[in-house]
Scaffold this motif. Sequence first.
Motif, PDB file in Angstrom:
ATOM      1  N   SER A 283       0.091   5.230  11.205  1.00 19.76           N
ATOM      2  CA  SER A 283      -1.003   5.006  11.798  1.00 19.76           C
ATOM      3  C   SER A 283      -0.818   3.999  13.004  1.00 19.76           C
TER       4      SER A 283
ATOM      5  N   THR B 263     -11.331   8.233   3.754  1.00 21.37           N
ATOM      6  CA  THR B 263     -11.016   6.989   4.085  1.00 21.37           C
ATOM      7  C   THR B 263     -10.458   6.170   2.776  1.00 21.37           C
ATOM      8  N   CYS B 264      -9.259   5.771   3.098  1.00 17.98           N
ATOM      9  CA  CYS B 264      -8.804   4.937   1.814  1.00 17.98           C
ATOM     10  C   CYS B 264      -8.941   3.424   2.123  1.00 17.98           C
ATOM     11  N   ARG B 266     -12.175   2.992   0.857  1.00 22.41           N
ATOM     12  CA  ARG B 266     -13.529   3.190   0.831  1.00 22.41           C
ATOM     13  C   ARG B 266     -13.792   4.275   0.052  1.00 22.41           C
ATOM     14  N   SER B 269      -9.273   4.890  -4.091  1.00 27.74           N
ATOM     15  CA  SER B 269      -8.105   3.877  -3.969  1.00 27.74           C
ATOM     16  C   SER B 269      -6.966   5.039  -4.549  1.00 27.74           C
ATOM     17  N   GLU B 280       4.020  -1.822   5.979  1.00 28.46           N
ATOM     18  CA  GLU B 280       3.150  -2.212   6.927  1.00 28.46           C
ATOM     19  C   GLU B 280       2.857  -1.002   7.877  1.00 28.46           C
ATOM     20  N   SER B 283      -1.007   3.485   6.924  1.00 29.98           N
ATOM     21  CA  SER B 283      -2.142   2.776   7.329  1.00 29.98           C
ATOM     22  C   SER B 283      -3.185   3.669   6.131  1.00 29.98           C
ATOM     23  N   PRO B 284      -3.814   2.993   5.106  1.00 29.89           N
ATOM     24  CA  PRO B 284      -3.553   1.687   4.787  1.00 29.89           C
ATOM     25  C   PRO B 284      -2.263   1.434   4.110  1.00 29.89           C
ATOM     26  N   GLN B 285      -2.117   0.165   4.017  1.00 33.16           N
ATOM     27  CA  GLN B 285      -0.836  -0.262   3.323  1.00 33.16           C
ATOM     28  C   GLN B 285      -0.997   0.127   1.758  1.00 33.16           C
ATOM     29  N   ARG B 328      -1.965  -4.053  -2.146  1.00 35.37           N
ATOM     30  CA  ARG B 328      -1.955  -4.094  -0.648  1.00 35.37           C
ATOM     31  C   ARG B 328      -3.485  -3.319  -0.517  1.00 35.37           C
ATOM     32  N   GLY B 329      -3.441  -2.771   0.550  1.00 37.85           N
ATOM     33  CA  GLY B 329      -4.781  -2.305   1.208  1.00 37.85           C
ATOM     34  C   GLY B 329      -5.306  -1.128   0.530  1.00 37.85           C
ATOM     35  N   SER B 330      -4.587  -0.276  -0.229  1.00 35.36           N
ATOM     36  CA  SER B 330      -4.877   1.048  -0.690  1.00 35.36           C
ATOM     37  C   SER B 330      -5.614   1.031  -1.949  1.00 35.36           C
TER      38      SER B 330
END
Lengths: 346, 346
Positions: A283, B263-264, B266, B269, B280, B283-285, B328-330
């Motif tokens: 992304s 959207t991951c 949100r 997961s 990195e 997206s998301p990480q 991480r963010g996922s």
Amino acid sequence: MATIKDVAIKAGVAISTVSAVINRSAPVSEDVIARVEAAIATIGYLPHGAAKALRSGNSRLIGVILPDITNPFFSMVARVIETVCMKAGYMTFVYNTDEDPEHEMRILQMMRMQRVAGMILISTRSDAAHGRRLMAAINVPTVLFGSNVEGTPYDVITLDDRKAGALAIDHLVELGHRRIAIIAGRPGVSTHDERLAACIEALQRHGIVLDEDLIIAADFVQQLAFEAGQKLLARADPPTAIFALSNLMLIGAMRALLAAGKTCPRDLSLVGIGDFDWPEIMSPQMTVVATPAVAMAEFAIGALLDEIDSKRPPAGKRTLFAPELIIRGSSAAVSIEEPLRDPLAI
Amino acid sequence: MATIKDVAIKAGVAISTVSAVINRSAPVSEDVIARVEAAIATIGYLPHGAAKALRSGNSRLIGVILPDITNPFFSMVARVIETVCMKAGYMTFVYNTDEDPEHEMRILQMMRMQRVAGMILISTRSDAAHGRRLMAAINVPTVLFGSNVEGTPYDVITLDDRKAGALAIDHLVELGHRRIAIIAGRPGVSTHDERLAACIEALQRHGIVLDEDLIIAADFVQQLAFEAGQKLLARADPPTAIFALSNLMLIGAMRALLAAGKTCPRDLSLVGIGDFDWPEIMSPQMTVVATPAVAMAEFAIGALLDEIDSKRPPAGKRTLFAPELIIRGSSAAVSIEEPLRDPLAI
DNA sequence: TGTATGACTCGAAACGTTTCGTGCAAGCGC
DNA sequence: GCGCTTGCACGAAACGTTTCGAGTCATACA
């Protein structure tokens, strides 16, 4: 391990007859064939590769020398070569040079020791001096892949690197970019030299004065490209676009962008050479000049096997593959502070 | 090509003396060493690998058999093995099985023909029947890597797959997830069986009733994981989290998510097993259970070379490497419609 | 001074194949 | 019936090394 002699005894025939059956190299009567094959099966005989190679003078081995197998481009190339070789009855030796010419020469030695029947060489240097060392160290059919080497008689398969450079620059200029940074590889490697030369030429063609400070050589390594990207972004007058001359360097540049908290393509456009397997998971998705890795690899190994089979000397032919510009989300029209060429592009 | 005989003549010594100089296998006087080395240098002699292997009965070749070199996990493993082998004076043969057991057996045959001194085998099946076929086809020191095979006497190096499964499920449950989907591999492969068993056990431990429909086997292939992800997301009651049991399947799941416009983290997961080189840039990480690929590969090739040098029979020892959960963010707390275990997590 | 020891070197056998020349028997044309 | 060809099988040499027993010479020791 059982030998051909054991088979011969078991089948009650001569060793040479067993050999003839195995290789179908001479007429053998049906029932002898059957007896020999039965003996092979019950004994579980497998020919001794080294003995075969020694006596026949044919190792049926192909050497593949590349910079780094963990680079997805090269691993795909290796994969294709392996598959084709296997079908043709060859085995492959794959070796990494780590972009080190000394190591490259050492690997070449090992290949010679194994008496490989041919080599696919992705060399790490392109200059004539390296070419001479290569010629001294290579005595088998060889195809140069990916990068060119000056003054060698071998066939060469590469991307049309000049076109690749021009494609990207043209694209960025069309989007209105005029401050375009280039993260380059290493002088003395044709993929660097030709791509960069094409970029510079394209910039001039568009009437853009060259800013040497916007060109940074990063040795084709991801981390150096990351650092180059950071340097570029920290400038008082940062570029509006970065063009990375390889896939890994594009990733480095992207990491620099993320680390700087900038948004692509709003703050900066990003373009690279060499595509990724699953572009959508990045992304933004990367605009790239794609390299047809599979087609190139198939062509190269085909040419090599041809040369080996035909026993023809190398033609010294250079084959270029056309790159393809794939426009995705990482490149966009330059933001409005900059003069736009095409107002609709925003 | 020059032979050892040419060197002997040039240096005015016997063939066996040249051999002694090359291999330092017997005492030779200083000046003879000098003469021989000079002769080797001027003639440009390189030993014939096949002849050496044939006579000495030692090919100094290591076979590496893996599912697919284009998978970054395996290419890194191959890379490490190559480096270690080179230092130890061995060359490596790397071959892809494409997860096809028949092809695996064929490659095993080729390895036997080359009389490899040892093998690192990442087998594509784990059942006892496959184990028996393996044992019939392997007659050299071998280390099993990555996946286990039932009932073989070889050493086995794997991730602690049970712990890996538990780590991920525990993490998701802690975040409040209760409808957790699992994109699994293929029954009959230990990396599938053990990881999945651990997941199920962890779910039960947390008092979550198992929904079989949320478990889909995707054969470890990216595209099938993509399709599995699509199927899961299209449900009337989609899961709030997906756990993919391999790196490529995680990518497949992520693509499905993107394709569905979700959207991951949100909407959902996402957690996987196996880390990525540059997390990195996604997206998301990705939150992953990381596999220590380099350490495992170093250990495996070390154990193999040990076994070869010591001529000891395999100990049949299983070594597990600890996975590490990297958040991480996922992965995030489940959205508020679902009951939360830990209100602070949101 | 004679002999045992050690350092060095040599020649030949062996590794497991392929290849080539030879031999034998059957089939063919005359 | 004779010579030729052809099909089939064989034995031995050769590929380029390593290895091992044996030989030579000088040195050291008794």
